[in-house]
Scaffold this motif. Structure first.
Motif, PDB file in Angstrom:
ATOM      1  N   GLU A 119      18.708 -48.767 -25.997  1.00 13.69           N
ATOM      2  CA  GLU A 119      17.711 -49.793 -26.309  1.00 13.69           C
ATOM      3  C   GLU A 119      16.327 -49.177 -26.457  1.00 13.69           C
ATOM      4  O   GLU A 119      15.460 -49.741 -27.101  1.00 13.69           O
ATOM      5  CB  GLU A 119      17.696 -50.862 -25.226  1.00 13.69           C
ATOM      6  CG  GLU A 119      18.949 -51.709 -25.214  1.00 13.69           C
ATOM      7  CD  GLU A 119      18.898 -52.813 -24.182  1.00 13.69           C
ATOM      8  OE1 GLU A 119      17.799 -53.100 -23.647  1.00 13.69           O
ATOM      9  OE2 GLU A 119      19.957 -53.382 -23.913  1.00 13.69           O
ATOM     10  N   LYS A 120      16.126 -48.021 -25.835  1.00 12.66           N
ATOM     11  CA  LYS A 120      14.854 -47.309 -25.915  1.00 12.66           C
ATOM     12  C   LYS A 120      15.066 -46.066 -26.779  1.00 12.66           C
ATOM     13  O   LYS A 120      16.199 -45.614 -26.955  1.00 12.66           O
ATOM     14  CB  LYS A 120      14.392 -46.901 -24.517  1.00 12.66           C
ATOM     15  CG  LYS A 120      14.114 -48.078 -23.612  1.00 12.66           C
ATOM     16  CD  LYS A 120      13.721 -47.605 -22.230  1.00 12.66           C
ATOM     17  CE  LYS A 120      13.541 -48.795 -21.302  1.00 12.66           C
ATOM     18  NZ  LYS A 120      13.285 -48.376 -19.933  1.00 12.66           N
ATOM     19  N   PRO A 121      13.994 -45.483 -27.295  1.00 17.35           N
ATOM     20  CA  PRO A 121      14.143 -44.253 -28.084  1.00 17.35           C
ATOM     21  C   PRO A 121      14.885 -43.177 -27.283  1.00 17.35           C
ATOM     22  O   PRO A 121      14.650 -43.008 -26.088  1.00 17.35           O
ATOM     23  CB  PRO A 121      12.693 -43.837 -28.359  1.00 17.35           C
ATOM     24  CG  PRO A 121      11.918 -45.110 -28.267  1.00 17.35           C
ATOM     25  CD  PRO A 121      12.601 -45.923 -27.210  1.00 17.35           C
ATOM     26  N   ALA A 122      15.783 -42.485 -27.961  1.00 17.69           N
ATOM     27  CA  ALA A 122      16.599 -41.442 -27.328  1.00 17.69           C
ATOM     28  C   ALA A 122      16.316 -40.099 -27.998  1.00 17.69           C
ATOM     29  O   ALA A 122      16.125 -40.024 -29.209  1.00 17.69           O
ATOM     30  CB  ALA A 122      18.078 -41.783 -27.452  1.00 17.69           C
ATOM     31  N   SER A 123      16.319 -39.052 -27.191  1.00 16.31           N
ATOM     32  CA  SER A 123      16.126 -37.706 -27.731  1.00 16.31           C
ATOM     33  C   SER A 123      17.479 -37.121 -28.140  1.00 16.31           C
ATOM     34  O   SER A 123      18.538 -37.598 -27.726  1.00 16.31           O
ATOM     35  CB  SER A 123      15.469 -36.801 -26.688  1.00 16.31           C
ATOM     36  OG  SER A 123      16.400 -36.480 -25.665  1.00 16.31           O
TER      37      SER A 123
ATOM     38  N   CYS B 225       7.397 -48.462 -19.585  1.00 19.04           N
ATOM     39  CA  CYS B 225       8.868 -48.439 -19.560  1.00 19.04           C
ATOM     40  C   CYS B 225       9.482 -47.655 -20.710  1.00 19.04           C
ATOM     41  O   CYS B 225      10.674 -47.365 -20.701  1.00 19.04           O
ATOM     42  CB  CYS B 225       9.422 -49.869 -19.542  1.00 19.04           C
ATOM     43  SG  CYS B 225       9.234 -50.758 -21.105  1.00 19.04           S
ATOM     44  N   GLY B 226       8.701 -47.316 -21.733  1.00 15.90           N
ATOM     45  CA  GLY B 226       9.220 -46.530 -22.846  1.00 15.90           C
ATOM     46  C   GLY B 226       9.867 -47.345 -23.956  1.00 15.90           C
ATOM     47  O   GLY B 226      10.290 -46.784 -24.963  1.00 15.90           O
ATOM     48  N   LYS B 227       9.938 -48.660 -23.780  1.00 15.95           N
ATOM     49  CA  LYS B 227      10.537 -49.509 -24.826  1.00 15.95           C
ATOM     50  C   LYS B 227       9.742 -49.360 -26.114  1.00 15.95           C
ATOM     51  O   LYS B 227       8.523 -49.218 -26.095  1.00 15.95           O
ATOM     52  CB  LYS B 227      10.542 -50.965 -24.367  1.00 15.95           C
ATOM     53  CG  LYS B 227      11.094 -51.928 -25.401  1.00 15.95           C
ATOM     54  CD  LYS B 227      11.284 -53.314 -24.822  1.00 15.95           C
ATOM     55  CE  LYS B 227      10.023 -54.124 -24.967  1.00 15.95           C
ATOM     56  NZ  LYS B 227      10.202 -55.515 -24.519  1.00 15.95           N
ATOM     57  N   ALA B 228      10.446 -49.376 -27.233  1.00 14.46           N
ATOM     58  CA  ALA B 228       9.781 -49.311 -28.530  1.00 14.46           C
ATOM     59  C   ALA B 228      10.377 -50.380 -29.434  1.00 14.46           C
ATOM     60  O   ALA B 228      11.577 -50.635 -29.395  1.00 14.46           O
ATOM     61  CB  ALA B 228       9.959 -47.934 -29.154  1.00 14.46           C
ATOM     62  N   LEU B 229       9.527 -51.000 -30.196  1.00 16.34           N
ATOM     63  CA  LEU B 229      10.001 -51.927 -31.219  1.00 16.34           C
ATOM     64  C   LEU B 229       9.162 -51.700 -32.449  1.00 16.34           C
ATOM     65  O   LEU B 229       8.152 -51.001 -32.408  1.00 16.34           O
ATOM     66  CB  LEU B 229       9.946 -53.377 -30.726  1.00 16.34           C
ATOM     67  CG  LEU B 229       8.608 -53.933 -30.286  1.00 16.34           C
ATOM     68  CD1 LEU B 229       7.968 -54.725 -31.416  1.00 16.34           C
ATOM     69  CD2 LEU B 229       8.835 -54.854 -29.101  1.00 16.34           C
ATOM     70  N   HIS B 230       9.621 -52.250 -33.549  1.00 21.76           N
ATOM     71  CA  HIS B 230       8.847 -52.048 -34.763  1.00 21.76           C
ATOM     72  C   HIS B 230       8.540 -53.387 -35.417  1.00 21.76           C
ATOM     73  O   HIS B 230       9.260 -54.361 -35.229  1.00 21.76           O
ATOM     74  CB  HIS B 230       9.557 -51.102 -35.736  1.00 21.76           C
ATOM     75  CG  HIS B 230      10.585 -51.752 -36.592  1.00 21.76           C
ATOM     76  ND1 HIS B 230      11.885 -51.909 -36.205  1.00 21.76           N
ATOM     77  CD2 HIS B 230      10.493 -52.294 -37.821  1.00 21.76           C
ATOM     78  CE1 HIS B 230      12.558 -52.510 -37.157  1.00 21.76           C
ATOM     79  NE2 HIS B 230      11.738 -52.766 -38.147  1.00 21.76           N
TER      80      HIS B 230
END
Length: 155
Positions: free
Chosen positions: A46-50, A113-118
């Motif tokens: 759900e959050k950006p992953a490396s 929290c690191g959540k990202a949306l666009h």
């Protein structure tokens, strides 16, 4: 300021994987088992992953080491073919839930929290493309990231 939205279909689950497969093969690339595994793993987040997160998780699920460099190459392919979006400031990736739709994204990233949306706003990204072209640049690709606190973390 109101956002300018696109008409596109959001996909999830198996429908998302199938849309990604079609988008990749329509671009002339092969949909391999490893590419599918990387895509499915990225879609779970759900959050950006490396690439390292994805490689570690795939290594555990496959029972053998998956090299981050291999994952990076696949993620780069996914970005080029619009299956994933790269969060530049975090060197991380998000799955594109509407892989058939091409547009520039404006990312909102939570510092807590690191959540990202666009969001999509063609006026903003179009103005950036025009400014780049007016300055003599070609193939301008806007990268817009806004950092702050998401609604949950701000409360």
């Amino acid at each position: 300021m109101a956002r300018v939205a696109h008409a596109h279909q959001e996909h999830e689950g198996e429908d998302l994987v199938e849309a990604a497969r079609h988008t990749l093969t329509d671009s002339g690339e092969q949909w391999t088992g490893m590419r599918q595994s990387v895509f499915e793993e990225l879609a779970r987040h759900e959050k950006p992953a490396s690439a390292y997160d994805i490689a570690d998780n795939l290594s555990q699920s496959r029972g053998k080491r998956v090299a981050p460099n291999s994952v990076y190459r696949i993620l780069d392919l996914f970005v080029r073919t619009n299956l994933a979006k790269r969060i530049e400031s975090a060197n991380a990736y998000l799955v594109n839930t509407h892989p058939g739709c091409r547009h520039d994204c404006i990312f909102l990233i939570c510092d807590d929290c690191g959540k990202a949306l666009h969001i999509d706003d063609d006026r903003v990204t179009g103005a950036l493309r025009t400014a780049g072209s007016d300055a003599g640049f070609s193939d301008v690709r806007p990268v817009v990231e806004l950092r702050g606190l998401c609604e949950e973390c701000a409360n």
